[in-house]
Design a protein around this motif. Structure first.
Motif, PDB file in Angstrom:
ATOM      1  N   TYR A  89       0.834  -1.198   0.000  1.00 32.99           N
ATOM      2  CA  TYR A  89       0.000   0.000   0.000  1.00 32.99           C
ATOM      3  C   TYR A  89       0.871   1.251   0.000  1.00 32.99           C
ATOM      4  N   GLU A  90       1.931   1.219   0.773  1.00 34.57           N
ATOM      5  CA  GLU A  90       2.829   2.364   0.879  1.00 34.57           C
ATOM      6  C   GLU A  90       3.412   2.735  -0.483  1.00 34.57           C
ATOM      7  N   ASP A  91       3.747   1.714  -1.284  1.00 32.82           N
ATOM      8  CA  ASP A  91       4.295   1.966  -2.617  1.00 32.82           C
ATOM      9  C   ASP A  91       3.252   2.618  -3.523  1.00 32.82           C
ATOM     10  N   ALA A  92       2.022   2.122  -3.447  1.00 31.89           N
ATOM     11  CA  ALA A  92       0.958   2.683  -4.272  1.00 31.89           C
ATOM     12  C   ALA A  92       0.660   4.125  -3.870  1.00 31.89           C
ATOM     13  N   ARG A  93       0.695   4.413  -2.591  1.00 34.93           N
ATOM     14  CA  ARG A  93       0.446   5.789  -2.137  1.00 34.93           C
ATOM     15  C   ARG A  93       1.553   6.728  -2.608  1.00 34.93           C
ATOM     16  N   GLU A  94       2.753   6.215  -2.688  1.00 34.06           N
ATOM     17  CA  GLU A  94       3.889   7.045  -3.100  1.00 34.06           C
ATOM     18  C   GLU A  94       3.810   7.391  -4.588  1.00 34.06           C
ATOM     19  N   ASN A  95       3.439   6.416  -5.418  1.00 34.47           N
ATOM     20  CA  ASN A  95       3.380   6.650  -6.865  1.00 34.47           C
ATOM     21  C   ASN A  95       2.273   5.766  -7.445  1.00 34.47           C
ATOM     22  N   PHE A  96       1.050   6.264  -7.412  1.00 32.74           N
ATOM     23  CA  PHE A  96      -0.106   5.477  -7.812  1.00 32.74           C
ATOM     24  C   PHE A  96      -0.065   5.069  -9.289  1.00 32.74           C
ATOM     25  N   PRO A  97       0.248   5.985 -10.216  1.00 33.30           N
ATOM     26  CA  PRO A  97       0.327   5.559 -11.618  1.00 33.30           C
ATOM     27  C   PRO A  97       1.356   4.444 -11.843  1.00 33.30           C
TER      28      PRO A  97
ATOM     29  N   ALA B  34       2.176   2.167  -9.687  1.00 34.48           N
ATOM     30  CA  ALA B  34       1.569   0.950  -9.137  1.00 34.48           C
ATOM     31  C   ALA B  34       0.579   0.351 -10.139  1.00 34.48           C
ATOM     32  N   ILE B  35      -0.167   1.198 -10.821  1.00 37.92           N
ATOM     33  CA  ILE B  35      -1.113   0.725 -11.840  1.00 37.92           C
ATOM     34  C   ILE B  35      -0.352   0.047 -12.973  1.00 37.92           C
ATOM     35  N   ARG B  36       0.749   0.659 -13.404  1.00 40.05           N
ATOM     36  CA  ARG B  36       1.566   0.054 -14.466  1.00 40.05           C
ATOM     37  C   ARG B  36       2.103  -1.308 -14.042  1.00 40.05           C
ATOM     38  N   LYS B  37       2.565  -1.419 -12.799  1.00 38.10           N
ATOM     39  CA  LYS B  37       3.099  -2.691 -12.297  1.00 38.10           C
ATOM     40  C   LYS B  37       2.009  -3.766 -12.257  1.00 38.10           C
ATOM     41  N   LEU B  38       0.812  -3.381 -11.818  1.00 37.18           N
ATOM     42  CA  LEU B  38      -0.294  -4.332 -11.801  1.00 37.18           C
ATOM     43  C   LEU B  38      -0.666  -4.775 -13.211  1.00 37.18           C
ATOM     44  N   ALA B  39      -0.674  -3.834 -14.146  1.00 32.38           N
ATOM     45  CA  ALA B  39      -0.985  -4.172 -15.535  1.00 32.38           C
ATOM     46  C   ALA B  39       0.058  -5.138 -16.089  1.00 32.38           C
ATOM     47  N   ASP B  40       1.329  -4.879 -15.809  1.00 31.20           N
ATOM     48  CA  ASP B  40       2.389  -5.791 -16.249  1.00 31.20           C
ATOM     49  C   ASP B  40       2.194  -7.172 -15.634  1.00 31.20           C
ATOM     50  N   PHE B  41       1.829  -7.205 -14.366  1.00 27.84           N
ATOM     51  CA  PHE B  41       1.648  -8.476 -13.670  1.00 27.84           C
ATOM     52  C   PHE B  41       0.573  -9.333 -14.327  1.00 27.84           C
ATOM     53  N   ILE B  42      -0.477  -8.692 -14.808  1.00 32.76           N
ATOM     54  CA  ILE B  42      -1.557  -9.460 -15.443  1.00 32.76           C
ATOM     55  C   ILE B  42      -1.437  -9.456 -16.972  1.00 32.76           C
ATOM     56  N   ASN B  43      -0.248  -9.102 -17.457  1.00 32.92           N
ATOM     57  CA  ASN B  43       0.034  -9.108 -18.902  1.00 32.92           C
ATOM     58  C   ASN B  43      -0.945  -8.263 -19.710  1.00 32.92           C
ATOM     59  N   THR B  44      -1.192  -7.062 -19.230  1.00 35.43           N
ATOM     60  CA  THR B  44      -2.092  -6.138 -19.912  1.00 35.43           C
ATOM     61  C   THR B  44      -1.338  -4.869 -20.248  1.00 35.43           C
ATOM     62  N   HIS B  45      -1.448  -4.441 -21.483  1.00 36.13           N
ATOM     63  CA  HIS B  45      -0.805  -3.186 -21.888  1.00 36.13           C
ATOM     64  C   HIS B  45      -1.785  -2.038 -21.683  1.00 36.13           C
ATOM     65  N   LEU B  46      -1.324  -0.995 -21.052  1.00 36.50           N
ATOM     66  CA  LEU B  46      -2.135   0.210 -20.871  1.00 36.50           C
ATOM     67  C   LEU B  46      -1.408   1.384 -21.488  1.00 36.50           C
ATOM     68  N   THR B  47      -2.154   2.246 -22.159  1.00 39.98           N
ATOM     69  CA  THR B  47      -1.573   3.489 -22.644  1.00 39.98           C
ATOM     70  C   THR B  47      -1.405   4.428 -21.449  1.00 39.98           C
ATOM     71  N   GLU B  48      -0.637   5.462 -21.633  1.00 43.07           N
ATOM     72  CA  GLU B  48      -0.464   6.435 -20.551  1.00 43.07           C
ATOM     73  C   GLU B  48      -1.788   7.110 -20.219  1.00 43.07           C
ATOM     74  N   ASP B  49      -2.622   7.355 -21.227  1.00 45.58           N
ATOM     75  CA  ASP B  49      -3.950   7.938 -20.974  1.00 45.58           C
ATOM     76  C   ASP B  49      -4.804   7.000 -20.123  1.00 45.58           C
ATOM     77  N   GLN B  50      -4.738   5.703 -20.392  1.00 46.76           N
ATOM     78  CA  GLN B  50      -5.499   4.734 -19.599  1.00 46.76           C
ATOM     79  C   GLN B  50      -5.002   4.701 -18.161  1.00 46.76           C
ATOM     80  N   VAL B  51      -3.693   4.748 -17.992  1.00 53.54           N
ATOM     81  CA  VAL B  51      -3.117   4.755 -16.638  1.00 53.54           C
ATOM     82  C   VAL B  51      -3.633   5.970 -15.874  1.00 53.54           C
ATOM     83  N   GLN B  52      -3.617   7.127 -16.503  1.00 49.80           N
ATOM     84  CA  GLN B  52      -4.065   8.350 -15.838  1.00 49.80           C
ATOM     85  C   GLN B  52      -5.569   8.313 -15.553  1.00 49.80           C
ATOM     86  N   ASP B  53      -6.365   7.762 -16.480  1.00 51.79           N
ATOM     87  CA  ASP B  53      -7.808   7.633 -16.253  1.00 51.79           C
ATOM     88  C   ASP B  53      -8.100   6.706 -15.074  1.00 51.79           C
TER      89      ASP B  53
END
Length: 93
Positions: free
Chosen positions: A3-11, A13-32
């Motif tokens: 949780y501490e890592d996500a609070r420090e840099n939420f976008p 953390a989203i990118r790391k989760l997307a990588d973990f589930i083998n999903t590509h996200l655009t930067e716009d999707q990450v920000q949304d």
């Protein structure tokens, strides 16, 4: 991920989760996603639910305001069975 890592840099953390589930996200999707599911947005969604008290401040270390030393020690004791797994058993704050 903690949780501490996500609070420090939420976008990030989203990118790391997307990588973990083998999903590509655009930067716009990450920000949304970051806008839609940040702590304040989630807290607002929970306001009318009976579980709303479970969503408190979203601050790292706030558990110290809710748990006694004894309760914290008990949680530490119970988490001992996680040793040797992929889960960390203690978070130093």
């Amino acid at each position: 991920m903690k949780y501490e890592d996500a609070r420090e840099n939420f976008p990030d953390a989203i990118r790391k989760l997307a990588d973990f589930i083998n999903t590509h996200l655009t930067e716009d999707q990450v920000q949304d996603i970051a806008k839609s599911v940040n702590f304040d947005a989630m807290k607002k969604r929970f306001e009318s639910l009976p579980t709303s008290k479970l969503v408190r401040k979203g601050q790292v270390g706030d558990w110290k305001n809710w748990l006694t030393e004894e309760q914290s020690a008990e949680l530490d004791r119970r988490s001992e069975r996680l040793k040797g797994t992929l889960f960390e058993t203690r978070c130093e704050l």
